[in-house]
Design an enzyme around this catalytic site. Structure first.
Site, PDB file in Angstrom:
ATOM      1  N   VAL A  95       0.848  -1.190   0.000  1.00  0.00           N
ATOM      2  CA  VAL A  95       0.000   0.000   0.000  1.00  0.00           C
ATOM      3  C   VAL A  95       0.886   1.242   0.000  1.00  0.00           C
ATOM      4  CG1 VAL A  95      -1.741   1.296   1.308  1.00  0.00           C
ATOM      5  CG2 VAL A  95      -1.846  -1.211   1.195  1.00  0.00           C
ATOM      6  N   CYS A  96       0.541   2.193  -0.854  1.00  0.00           N
ATOM      7  CA  CYS A  96       1.291   3.436  -0.945  1.00  0.00           C
ATOM      8  C   CYS A  96       0.336   4.605  -0.698  1.00  0.00           C
ATOM      9  CB  CYS A  96       1.939   3.552  -2.324  1.00  0.00           C
ATOM     10  SG  CYS A  96       2.920   5.047  -2.517  1.00  0.00           S
TER      11      CYS A  96
END
Length: 176
Positions: A95-96
């Site tokens: 996840v960014c």
């Protein structure tokens, strides 16, 4: 050995124990969280329910949160275990989003320091941000360039088909 590790990290342990206890006592709509293994406070599993009125609605997405030993000074890492097609989740599931980026100045000047990790964040604020990310992707700073391009150019066609496939698969594998 084990006792000295505990004493070294008791503040972090205490914080994680309090967060886990608070989530068990007062669950937050949209996700559940718990330890992957009973004896490892640094590795959590979360189940995220796809938000209503989004392409992800009905999905049950499994992810892992891995906390650093100096949490809450540094952010945990989050990785989807369930396949998910999203501009802000790379193809490996990482996840960014801003609040999971290391604290301080962004060397590229894209994020303000207050948008990045701060020790006041909790598992609850992280998960609320991730649920918000599912509902409203940031196509300007993608981790998955292909998904971002499809989201911008063909949201109701190819992108929607891929997300629908992920939602269906997540439902089939949610409780394995």
């Amino acid at each position: 050995m084990r006792c000295s590790i505990y004493l070294e990290h008791r503040e972090q342990f205490g914080r994680l124990v309090r967060e886990q206890h608070a989530l068990n006592k007062n669950p937050v709509e949209g996700f559940s969280a718990g330890l992957i293994e009973d004896n490892d406070l640094y590795r959590w599993e979360v189940l995220i329910i796809g938000p209503s009125d989004t392409l992800y609605e009905g999905g049950v997405f499994k992810a892992h949160l891995t906390f650093p030993k100096d949490y809450p000074l540094r952010p945990p890492k989050m990785k989807f275990i369930t396949d998910i097609w999203h501009p802000n989740v790379d193809k490996n599931g990482d996840v960014c989003i801003s609040i999971l980026h290391e604290p301080g100045e962004d060397k590229y000047g894209y994020e303000k320091p207050e948008e990045r990790w701060l020790p006041i964040h909790t598992v609850e604020t992280i998960m609320i941000s991730v649920i918000s990310m599912l509902a409203d992707p940031n196509g300007d700073s993608p981790a998955n360039v292909d998904a971002a391009k499809e989201w911008r150019e063909d949201r109701h066609g190819v992108f929607k088909k891929k997300v629908t496939r992920c939602v269906r698969k997540s439902q089939e594998t949610a409780f394995e």
